[in-house]
Design a protein around this motif. Structure first.
Motif, short mmCIF file in Angstrom:
data_model
loop_
_atom_site.label_atom_id
_atom_site.label_comp_id
_atom_site.label_asym_id
_atom_site.label_seq_id
_atom_site.Cartn_x
_atom_site.Cartn_y
_atom_site.Cartn_z
N SER A 8 -41.45 -93.53 -120.62
CA SER A 8 -42.12 -92.24 -120.83
C SER A 8 -41.30 -91.39 -121.78
N SER A 9 -41.94 -90.40 -122.37
CA SER A 9 -41.24 -89.44 -123.22
C SER A 9 -41.97 -88.11 -123.18
N ARG A 10 -41.23 -87.04 -123.49
CA ARG A 10 -41.82 -85.70 -123.52
C ARG A 10 -41.15 -84.89 -124.61
N ASN A 11 -41.95 -84.14 -125.36
CA ASN A 11 -41.47 -83.29 -126.45
C ASN A 11 -40.73 -84.09 -127.52
N ILE A 12 -41.21 -85.30 -127.75
CA ILE A 12 -40.70 -86.15 -128.82
C ILE A 12 -41.91 -86.59 -129.65
N GLY A 13 -41.86 -86.31 -130.95
CA GLY A 13 -43.00 -86.61 -131.80
C GLY A 13 -43.38 -88.08 -131.78
N ARG A 14 -42.38 -88.95 -131.87
CA ARG A 14 -42.61 -90.39 -131.86
C ARG A 14 -41.37 -91.09 -131.35
N ALA A 15 -41.58 -92.12 -130.52
CA ALA A 15 -40.48 -92.93 -130.00
C ALA A 15 -40.90 -94.38 -129.98
N TRP A 16 -40.03 -95.28 -130.45
CA TRP A 16 -40.37 -96.69 -130.47
C TRP A 16 -39.11 -97.54 -130.39
N VAL A 17 -39.28 -98.78 -129.89
CA VAL A 17 -38.17 -99.73 -129.78
C VAL A 17 -38.06 -100.49 -131.09
#
Length: 247
Positions: A119-128
């Motif tokens: 999960s993530s919050r207040n992050i525009g984009r997150a990826w491995v």
């Protein structure tokens, strides 16, 4: 380590987050010319952080000194299978991540597998990406939670094992800032017992043994490496082990 992404046109001083081994987190930058220095770096809140810089020497702090600062929460599960291959289950959450245009959380190559973002919050984009998690447009009060398997348990011989984590750090440019790290370490108490730890329990580094789990709460600035030593009930637990800072 700073990596640039042309899609967001970041200068060489772009900030990144660095996680070594299990997850030390370290916003850091590299020096550039005055023309390279981005506009966001002159914001008052960022300049206040720079003014409060530490040189990296480990110093434990009262819990109140880390209120609202970056928090690094970990749950580590040691199973009987872990004793064979060294792989432990890891659940990790980062809270109050520093607001930066781009960031990365990196793990030791070859020491992490099945890395996923929960999960993530207040992050525009997150990826491995490989053995890292890449972040863009990190806002205030950002949260990131991940899950993986980490090869963090080392067989020391004679039925003894060491769980070594870190270095944990929150770094920007050449300085280190206050943070909090918690560890919830589950272990098979019917097979192994806790034999030692580093650092020792002290103000700012609290360890509680619940019989089949260790609860660790650390508040500090600088670089923190932790070691927890275990021994099989049937093993030879009497001999000395190398210092925690020795690989």
């Amino acid at each position: 380590m700073v990596q640039r992404d042309a899609s967001v046109s970041l200068p060489p001083t772009a900030v990144s987050l660095l996680c070594l081994l299990l997850l030390s987190i370290a916003p850091q930058g590299i020096a550039g010319t005055d023309d390279d220095w981005p506009d966001w770096a002159d914001q008052p809140d960022l300049m206040e952080q720079v003014a409060a810089v530490s040189d990296g020497e480990l110093r434990f702090l009262p819990a109140a000194d880390t209120d609202g600062e970056h928090a690094h929460l970990n749950r580590i599960s040691i199973t009987e299978d872990s004793l064979d291959g060294g792989w432990v289950a890891l659940e990790q959450c980062h809270e109050n991540i520093d607001a930066v245009p781009a960031a990365q959380i990196m793990f030791r190559a070859g020491g992490i597998r099945d890395l996923t973002i929960e999960s993530s919050r207040n992050i525009g984009r997150a990826w491995v990406e490989g053995h890292s998690v890449q972040l863009k447009d990190v806002g205030r009060d950002a949260v990131l939670c991940i899950r993986a398997e980490s090869q963090a348990l080392r067989d020391m011989g004679d039925g003894r094992y060491r769980l070594r984590n870190g270095p944990y750090m929150r770094r920007f440019l050449d300085g280190y800032y206050p943070m909090r790290v918690t560890l919830d370490i589950q272990y098979p108490a019917e097979v192994i017992q806790v034999m030692g730890q580093s650092p020792s329990t002290q103000p700012g580094f609290d360890v509680t043994d619940g019989g089949s789990d260790l609860s660790v709460d650390a508040t500090f600035e600088g670089r923190l490496v932790t070691c927890f030593d275990f021994c099989r009930h049937s093993g030879d637990c009497s001999g000395p082990l190398p210092a925690c800072d020795e690989r």
